[in-house]
Write a protein that holds these residues in place. Structure first.
Motif, PDB file in Angstrom:
ATOM      1  N   VAL A  19       0.790  -1.215   0.034  1.00 51.48           N
ATOM      2  CA  VAL A  19       0.061   0.031   0.097  1.00 51.48           C
ATOM      3  C   VAL A  19       0.807   1.277   0.005  1.00 51.48           C
ATOM      4  CG1 VAL A  19      -1.655   1.364   1.543  1.00 51.48           C
ATOM      5  CG2 VAL A  19      -1.808  -1.342   1.087  1.00 51.48           C
ATOM      6  N   ALA A  20       1.844   1.304   0.703  1.00 48.37           N
ATOM      7  CA  ALA A  20       2.905   2.291   0.859  1.00 48.37           C
ATOM      8  C   ALA A  20       3.515   2.549  -0.375  1.00 48.37           C
ATOM      9  CB  ALA A  20       3.732   2.203   1.909  1.00 48.37           C
ATOM     10  N   MET A  21       3.915   1.437  -1.134  1.00 52.90           N
ATOM     11  CA  MET A  21       4.656   1.479  -2.383  1.00 52.90           C
ATOM     12  C   MET A  21       3.705   2.170  -3.310  1.00 52.90           C
ATOM     13  SD  MET A  21       7.496   0.989  -4.084  1.00 52.90           S
ATOM     14  CE  MET A  21       8.349   0.331  -3.107  1.00 52.90           C
ATOM     15  N   GLU A  22       2.396   1.593  -3.331  1.00 57.70           N
ATOM     16  CA  GLU A  22       1.662   2.214  -4.428  1.00 57.70           C
ATOM     17  C   GLU A  22       1.393   3.518  -4.161  1.00 57.70           C
ATOM     18  OE1 GLU A  22      -1.750  -0.280  -3.897  1.00 57.70           O
ATOM     19  OE2 GLU A  22      -1.026  -1.772  -5.080  1.00 57.70           O
ATOM     20  N   LYS A  23       1.250   4.114  -2.845  1.00 61.05           N
ATOM     21  CA  LYS A  23       0.892   5.748  -2.861  1.00 61.05           C
ATOM     22  C   LYS A  23       2.321   6.342  -3.188  1.00 61.05           C
ATOM     23  CE  LYS A  23      -2.234   5.328   1.351  1.00 61.05           C
ATOM     24  NZ  LYS A  23      -2.373   5.417   2.714  1.00 61.05           N
ATOM     25  N   LYS A  24       3.379   5.696  -3.092  1.00 58.62           N
ATOM     26  CA  LYS A  24       4.675   6.405  -3.515  1.00 58.62           C
ATOM     27  C   LYS A  24       4.733   6.342  -5.313  1.00 58.62           C
ATOM     28  CE  LYS A  24       9.695   5.418  -3.334  1.00 58.62           C
ATOM     29  NZ  LYS A  24      10.684   4.841  -2.835  1.00 58.62           N
ATOM     30  N   THR A  25       4.484   5.291  -5.556  1.00 60.61           N
ATOM     31  CA  THR A  25       4.743   5.019  -6.962  1.00 60.61           C
ATOM     32  C   THR A  25       3.725   5.555  -7.975  1.00 60.61           C
ATOM     33  OG1 THR A  25       5.621   2.895  -6.490  1.00 60.61           O
ATOM     34  CG2 THR A  25       4.788   3.242  -8.789  1.00 60.61           C
ATOM     35  N   PHE A  26       2.412   5.576  -7.774  1.00 55.88           N
ATOM     36  CA  PHE A  26       1.358   6.153  -8.498  1.00 55.88           C
ATOM     37  C   PHE A  26       0.815   7.465  -8.175  1.00 55.88           C
ATOM     38  CE2 PHE A  26       0.729   1.499  -8.467  1.00 55.88           C
ATOM     39  CZ  PHE A  26       1.437   1.098  -9.671  1.00 55.88           C
ATOM     40  N   VAL A  27       0.648   8.503  -9.256  1.00 52.34           N
ATOM     41  CA  VAL A  27      -0.071   9.677  -9.086  1.00 52.34           C
ATOM     42  C   VAL A  27      -1.346   9.280  -9.106  1.00 52.34           C
ATOM     43  CG1 VAL A  27      -0.316  11.816  -9.941  1.00 52.34           C
ATOM     44  CG2 VAL A  27       1.925  10.609 -10.064  1.00 52.34           C
ATOM     45  N   ILE A  28      -2.046   9.758  -8.140  1.00 55.18           N
ATOM     46  CA  ILE A  28      -3.614   9.533  -8.031  1.00 55.18           C
ATOM     47  C   ILE A  28      -4.413  10.842  -8.138  1.00 55.18           C
ATOM     48  CG2 ILE A  28      -5.408   8.560  -6.698  1.00 55.18           C
ATOM     49  CD1 ILE A  28      -3.288   6.900  -5.185  1.00 55.18           C
ATOM     50  N   PRO A  29      -5.028  10.958  -9.057  1.00 56.40           N
ATOM     51  CA  PRO A  29      -5.902  12.389  -9.221  1.00 56.40           C
ATOM     52  C   PRO A  29      -6.652  12.614  -7.882  1.00 56.40           C
ATOM     53  CG  PRO A  29      -5.879  11.101 -11.237  1.00 56.40           C
ATOM     54  CD  PRO A  29      -5.208  10.173 -10.305  1.00 56.40           C
ATOM     55  N   GLU A  30      -7.064  13.817  -7.726  1.00 57.59           N
ATOM     56  CA  GLU A  30      -7.938  14.325  -6.648  1.00 57.59           C
ATOM     57  C   GLU A  30      -9.464  13.539  -6.517  1.00 57.59           C
ATOM     58  OE1 GLU A  30      -8.601  16.000  -2.928  1.00 57.59           O
ATOM     59  OE2 GLU A  30      -6.709  16.309  -3.914  1.00 57.59           O
ATOM     60  N   GLY A  31      -9.401  12.933  -5.587  1.00 60.47           N
ATOM     61  CA  GLY A  31     -11.111  12.317  -5.648  1.00 60.47           C
ATOM     62  C   GLY A  31     -10.963  11.036  -6.387  1.00 60.47           C
ATOM     63  N   LYS A  32      -9.780  10.408  -6.713  1.00 67.55           N
ATOM     64  CA  LYS A  32      -9.938   9.196  -7.677  1.00 67.55           C
ATOM     65  C   LYS A  32      -9.028   8.275  -6.550  1.00 67.55           C
ATOM     66  CE  LYS A  32     -11.536  11.184 -11.188  1.00 67.55           C
ATOM     67  NZ  LYS A  32     -12.914  10.829 -11.656  1.00 67.55           N
ATOM     68  N   THR A  33      -9.009   6.942  -7.537  1.00 71.77           N
ATOM     69  CA  THR A  33      -8.304   5.673  -6.503  1.00 71.77           C
ATOM     70  C   THR A  33      -7.246   5.453  -7.378  1.00 71.77           C
ATOM     71  OG1 THR A  33      -9.711   4.183  -7.977  1.00 71.77           O
ATOM     72  CG2 THR A  33     -10.706   4.887  -5.859  1.00 71.77           C
ATOM     73  N   ILE A  34      -6.378   4.574  -6.931  1.00 75.72           N
ATOM     74  CA  ILE A  34      -5.218   4.037  -7.615  1.00 75.72           C
ATOM     75  C   ILE A  34      -5.523   3.596  -8.855  1.00 75.72           C
ATOM     76  CG2 ILE A  34      -5.294   1.604  -6.742  1.00 75.72           C
ATOM     77  CD1 ILE A  34      -2.013   1.857  -6.295  1.00 75.72           C
ATOM     78  N   SER A  35      -6.665   2.969  -9.331  1.00 74.31           N
ATOM     79  CA  SER A  35      -6.873   2.533 -10.495  1.00 74.31           C
ATOM     80  C   SER A  35      -6.972   3.587 -11.599  1.00 74.31           C
ATOM     81  CB  SER A  35      -8.189   1.578 -10.574  1.00 74.31           C
ATOM     82  OG  SER A  35      -9.274   2.366 -10.329  1.00 74.31           O
ATOM     83  N   ASP A  36      -7.103   4.749 -11.220  1.00 75.39           N
ATOM     84  CA  ASP A  36      -7.148   5.926 -12.130  1.00 75.39           C
ATOM     85  C   ASP A  36      -5.920   6.513 -12.230  1.00 75.39           C
ATOM     86  OD1 ASP A  36     -10.176   5.542 -12.379  1.00 75.39           O
ATOM     87  OD2 ASP A  36     -10.197   6.406 -10.438  1.00 75.39           O
ATOM     88  N   SER A  37      -4.867   5.993 -11.891  1.00 73.33           N
ATOM     89  CA  SER A  37      -3.695   6.447 -11.981  1.00 73.33           C
ATOM     90  C   SER A  37      -3.190   6.614 -13.402  1.00 73.33           C
ATOM     91  CB  SER A  37      -2.696   5.999 -11.125  1.00 73.33           C
ATOM     92  OG  SER A  37      -1.384   6.508 -11.569  1.00 73.33           O
ATOM     93  N   PRO A  38      -2.684   7.634 -14.149  1.00 72.45           N
ATOM     94  CA  PRO A  38      -2.155   7.641 -15.473  1.00 72.45           C
ATOM     95  C   PRO A  38      -1.002   6.667 -15.704  1.00 72.45           C
ATOM     96  CG  PRO A  38      -2.309   9.817 -14.663  1.00 72.45           C
ATOM     97  CD  PRO A  38      -2.303   9.214 -13.390  1.00 72.45           C
ATOM     98  N   LYS A  39      -0.315   6.176 -14.513  1.00 71.21           N
ATOM     99  CA  LYS A  39       0.789   5.204 -14.827  1.00 71.21           C
ATOM    100  C   LYS A  39       0.269   3.754 -15.136  1.00 71.21           C
ATOM    101  CE  LYS A  39       4.507   7.696 -12.193  1.00 71.21           C
ATOM    102  NZ  LYS A  39       5.493   7.376 -11.348  1.00 71.21           N
ATOM    103  N   LEU A  40      -1.176   3.615 -15.008  1.00 68.64           N
ATOM    104  CA  LEU A  40      -1.791   2.498 -15.294  1.00 68.64           C
ATOM    105  C   LEU A  40      -2.443   2.336 -16.733  1.00 68.64           C
ATOM    106  CD1 LEU A  40      -3.245   1.496 -11.819  1.00 68.64           C
ATOM    107  CD2 LEU A  40      -1.226   0.397 -12.813  1.00 68.64           C
ATOM    108  N   ALA A  41      -2.028   3.284 -17.348  1.00 71.09           N
ATOM    109  CA  ALA A  41      -2.593   3.327 -18.698  1.00 71.09           C
ATOM    110  C   ALA A  41      -2.530   2.056 -19.430  1.00 71.09           C
ATOM    111  CB  ALA A  41      -1.986   4.404 -19.402  1.00 71.09           C
ATOM    112  N   LEU A  42      -1.392   1.427 -19.338  1.00 69.43           N
ATOM    113  CA  LEU A  42      -1.201   0.136 -19.938  1.00 69.43           C
ATOM    114  C   LEU A  42      -2.234  -1.083 -19.543  1.00 69.43           C
ATOM    115  CD1 LEU A  42       2.580  -0.148 -20.163  1.00 69.43           C
ATOM    116  CD2 LEU A  42       1.068   0.576 -22.058  1.00 69.43           C
ATOM    117  N   VAL A  43      -2.909  -0.717 -18.302  1.00 68.90           N
ATOM    118  CA  VAL A  43      -3.745  -1.686 -17.745  1.00 68.90           C
ATOM    119  C   VAL A  43      -4.912  -1.021 -17.827  1.00 68.90           C
ATOM    120  CG1 VAL A  43      -4.296  -2.859 -15.729  1.00 68.90           C
ATOM    121  CG2 VAL A  43      -1.976  -2.207 -16.114  1.00 68.90           C
ATOM    122  N   SER A  44      -5.899  -2.064 -18.734  1.00 70.66           N
ATOM    123  CA  SER A  44      -7.165  -1.398 -18.888  1.00 70.66           C
ATOM    124  C   SER A  44      -8.274  -2.403 -18.764  1.00 70.66           C
ATOM    125  CB  SER A  44      -7.312  -0.942 -20.344  1.00 70.66           C
ATOM    126  OG  SER A  44      -7.016  -2.023 -21.418  1.00 70.66           O
ATOM    127  N   GLY A  45      -9.425  -2.266 -18.688  1.00 72.10           N
ATOM    128  CA  GLY A  45     -10.590  -3.187 -18.450  1.00 72.10           C
ATOM    129  C   GLY A  45     -10.796  -3.408 -17.195  1.00 72.10           C
TER     130      GLY A  45
END
Length: 841
Positions: free
Chosen positions: A404-430
């Motif tokens: 959890v700590a690594m995910e907070k550090k690694t991914f940029v999470i837009p305001e009011g969004k969750t980790i799955s909405d991070s731009p770094k997860l663009a390769l992961v869809s569906g």
């Protein structure tokens, strides 16, 4: 000559059967007894059409109750089947004596026919006033006085008084006591399932004290081997197995219940407590883990996890199995016959069946799935396992928090969004990305495992943390699944309604019923809640007519090969009337008076003069009593297959005497499981000590049981009737099976190293290990000749000798001469297969 002898034996067989079942139906005072003399005639010939089953009853005539038999057959007041005191006025006598095929009863096409003696007996009974009575098994046993006997020196205990009184009545002399060697072997096999050691035999032979035999019995009853032997028949009755059954046949972990039963028997738990804990241990105040595990008895039923099975149908089937198992084990009644309609012979209506099933219809089991750990369950983890599981849980929490700590550090999470909405997860869809919205422990792992590799190139540090988490959760889940979880009983907070099922169909409900015992038996005792605990206490209440009788009858069957009531699973009107009815009632009342002391009852049986008799018989005694129902001789029958295996391992010195634990998988011919499961389940044999554990610990696949146990219950349903079989096909196992050939090899090695260089001394020791006696000169001469021949054969073909000695995984003493060892192996295998070895003499 053979035909003449066969005719004599057959004639003697029919003569004695006639004597036991039909002779002297009226007692010495000329009094006709309804239960003994009349009810069997009516049950066999009339109840099918004029009995308890209202749906099949003909001509409005009911002959299984006094009101029905003595009342009007129709509304016409002068139409009665039985008029007490006036046989000529009732239609029953008229019809059974009629020669008109349209009037005769039973009808000619029914394949039932009364003998002239039976017709006259019915006529005399009615003339005497048609006195009625209840079936003998439904009347609480009363302690009879010891009968008068002529030979007052013969009895050792009360059992012998009843046996001798009957023998004296039949003018048959009892047999002398068995030789001491045969006696110690008999009782040791009976109480421990293992042969006595040579030192135990020698000690007994040299013990001249008057109570020498009784002290042997006490030693055996105190042995931890006792419970391992005595539990076998209980496992058959409880339908215990290590898998669920049906085509899927998934594995279950019920072995802790099996170990509970062994421990309870070794501790001599009173039978009333033994009953209560297995049927309702969870309902006892402050129930312990062991008491909850005990209720696994009720959950030993098969579980249907096949695709397309209907959960509610499964659930109802489980409840029916519990109901019928309890009825067989404690009541000795064929209650299952009333599942679809009123019982045709016994006073058990279909309503009674479902009222009894209501006690078991309260578990939260839903009937779905094929897990062998279907809730409710009890964890049966050892302290070491609990410590290991805590360690794995702590590790999982650490890796999860780190992820959890690594995910907070690694991914940029837009305001009011969750980790799955991070731009770094663009390769992961569906749909796979949606799993990241959950905390790590709650994520759908298959989807998460798809996501992680896709980030390896861009986020290697995160992937390393995720892989540590996945490894931790895999280890935790795998270990958690390995912890035994025993299926147990538990009642729903809100009672489930129970209905009579039309023709037994799970989805066709008729009238509702509440939990109750059959009206033909005593009511529940006390005013406690009507639940399984009340039922269990009712079963072992002092006034219950069946439980004590049924239980001591099974004890008798275990030691004598046949119960005092031959139909151990049917004490109803179609069951056998006991040959020694007063003895059965005396034993039943003694069992209760002893406070349900099982070991005390078994001690009473095996110390009796009746049990200690020689099993040898003359032609005359065999012709008069081929099944030994009168007990003019000691018990003699083929040992159960599981005892044959344990005996071989013990004589070989291979037996590993470890009590309890998970089931083991010893030798088994290849392809057995594969053929039964279309190749989906493969047998993976164990190695080392597991190969030499006692038979009771062998893994039992329900759809195809262990191949070596050819006379045990299938463990798919309750089985209480013992099977004694000795077909030639058994030799395929006892002559060729790996267990027996290896045992013969190890036994040969044992006698070669312990008995010196003399071939005769070695043969003598091999004989003593199994027979508890020395061979006589003729037997020794035959075995010496066999040894000589085998030596010559193997000397001519040493490769065959080495091939024989390679069978089995136990190590061979390479210092022994190969030819000698192989020859003695052949001799020991022959001894293992002798009739005396395979028989309880």
């Amino acid at each position: 000559m053979k035909i003449h002898r066969l005719a004599i034996i057959s004639g003697g067989l029919f003569t004695i059967l006639a004597r036991l079942s039909q002779a002297a139906p009226i007692d010495g005072n000329g009094k006709i007894d309804f239960s003994r003399d009349i009810q069997p005639i009516l049950a066999d010939n009339c109840y099918h059409c004029h009995g308890p089953d209202a749906g099949r009853r003909k001509a409005f005539l009911r002959l299984d109750t006094q009101n029905g038999a003595l009342g009007n057959v129709t509304k016409a007041q002068d139409h009665k089947a039985i008029v007490p005191g006036h046989p000529e006025e009732g239609t029953l006598i008229e019809r059974i004596f009629s020669t008109d095929a349209d009037e005769q009863m039973p009808p000619p096409d029914s394949n039932r026919k009364l003998t002239e003696a039976q017709k006259e007996l019915l006529k005399r009974w009615i003339a005497a006033g048609a006195p009625w009575g209840k079936h003998w098994a439904l009347v609480p046993p009363q302690r009879p006085p010891l009968p008068q006997i002529q030979n007052a020196d013969w009895p050792i205990n009360a059992i012998d008084h009843f046996i001798l009184a009957r023998l004296e009545k039949e003018v048959i002399a009892p047999s002398p006591e068995a030789p001491r060697q045969a006696l110690i072997r008999r009782v040791t096999l009976d109480l421990t399932g293992l042969p006595p050691t040579p030192s135990e035999v020698e000690s007994f032979l040299h013990d001249t004290a008057a109570d020498a035999y009784e002290r042997v019995v006490d030693r055996l009853l105190a042995s931890p081997r006792y419970g391992e032997r005595m539990v076998w028949e209980w496992l058959d009755a409880a339908r215990y197995a290590d898998t669920n059954g049906f085509q899927g046949d998934n594995t279950r972990t019920m072995w802790p219940w099996r170990d509970w039963a062994i421990e309870a028997m070794n501790a001599n738990m009173p039978y009333d407590q033994f009953t209560i804990e297995q049927l309702a241990g969870d309902l006892l105040p402050n129930a312990t883990i062991d008491q909850k595990v005990a209720t696994g008895f009720c959950r030993n039923h098969m579980i249907n996890g096949e695709g397309g099975s209907i959960p509610e149908e499964n659930r109802v089937t489980y409840v029916m199995d519990q109901t019928e198992t309890v009825s067989t084990v404690w009541l000795g009644l064929t209650v299952g016959c009333a599942r679809c309609h009123d019982h045709k012979f016994d006073p058990i209506a279909q309503k009674d069946y479902y009222s009894l099933s209501a006690f078991f219809n309260q578990t939260p089991v839903g009937g779905g799935g094929g897990s062998g750990q279907t809730a409710p369950v009890v964890d049966f983890a050892t302290p070491e396992q609990n410590a290991k599981l805590k360690q794995l849980n702590d590790s999982l929490k650490e890796t999860s928090a780190a992820l959890v700590a690594m995910e907070k550090k690694t991914f940029v999470i837009p305001e009011g969004k969750t980790i799955s909405d991070s731009p770094k997860l663009a390769l992961v869809s569906g749909s796979t990305s949606s799993t990241l919205k959950q905390p790590p422990e709650k994520r759908y792992l298959p989807s998460f495992r798809e996501i992680v590799p896709k980030l390896k190139a861009t986020e290697p540090e995160y992937v390393a943390s995720a892989e540590r988490f996945l490894k931790a959760i895999d280890e935790q889940q795998k270990f958690n699944a390995s912890i035994p979880r025993v299926m147990v009983m538990q009642d729903l907070p809100k009672p489930r309604e129970t209905f009579i099922l039309v023709k037994g169909a799970y989805d066709k409900h008729a009238d509702g019923v509440t939990a109750a015992t059959p009206p033909s038996l005593p009511p529940l005792v006390g005013d406690a809640p009507v639940n399984r605990l009340a039922l269990a206490r009712w079963l072992v209440s002092p006034g219950h007519p069946l439980t004590s009788r049924v239980t001591v009858n099974r004890m008798w069957q275990q030691f004598f090969g046949m119960g005092l009531v031959k139909t151990v699973d049917d004490f109803g009107v179609q069951g056998e009337k006991p040959v020694h009815s007063e003895l059965l009632d005396w034993l039943a009342t003694e069992f209760i008076a002893s406070e349900w002391n099982v070991k005390a009852m078994q001690r009473l049986i095996v110390t009796s003069r009746a049990y200690r008799q020689s099993s040898k018989m003359t032609t005359e005694t065999f012709e008069r009593d081929p099944e030994n129902r009168l007990l003019a001789r000691g018990p003699r029958f083929r040992l159960p297959a599981f005892v044959l295996r344990d005996q071989a391992l013990a004589a070989a010195g291979l037996l590993v005497e470890k009590v309890g634990g998970p089931a083991v998988k010893p030798y088994q011919p290849p392809g057995i499981w594969e053929e039964a499961t279309f190749g989906f389940i493969k047998y993976e044999q164990d190695h080392g000590d597991a190969l030499y554990r006692r038979s009771v610990y062998t893994f039992w696949r329900r759809i195809v049981g262990p191949t070596e146990f050819f006379d045990s219950g299938a463990r798919q349903s309750c089985t209480v009737k013992l099977s004694h079989t000795n077909t030639p096909l058994h030799a395929l196992t006892t002559l060729n099976g790996t267990t027996f050939v290896e045992a013969a090899r190890a036994m040969a090695q044992r006698v070669m190293t312990q008995a010196g260089e003399s071939p005769a001394a070695r043969i003598d020791l091999a004989w003593r290990l199994l027979m508890a006696r020395d061979p006589n000169p003729r037997e020794r001469s035959y075995l010496m000749a066999t040894l000589k021949r085998l030596k010559a054969d193997y000397a001519a073909d040493p490769a065959e000798a080495r091939k024989l000695l390679s069978i089995g995984e136990s190590k061979r003493d390479e210092k022994l001469n190969v030819i000698d060892h192989a020859a003695f192996c052949g001799v020991c295998l022959a001894i293992l297969n002798l009739d005396e070895t395979m028989t309880k003499e």
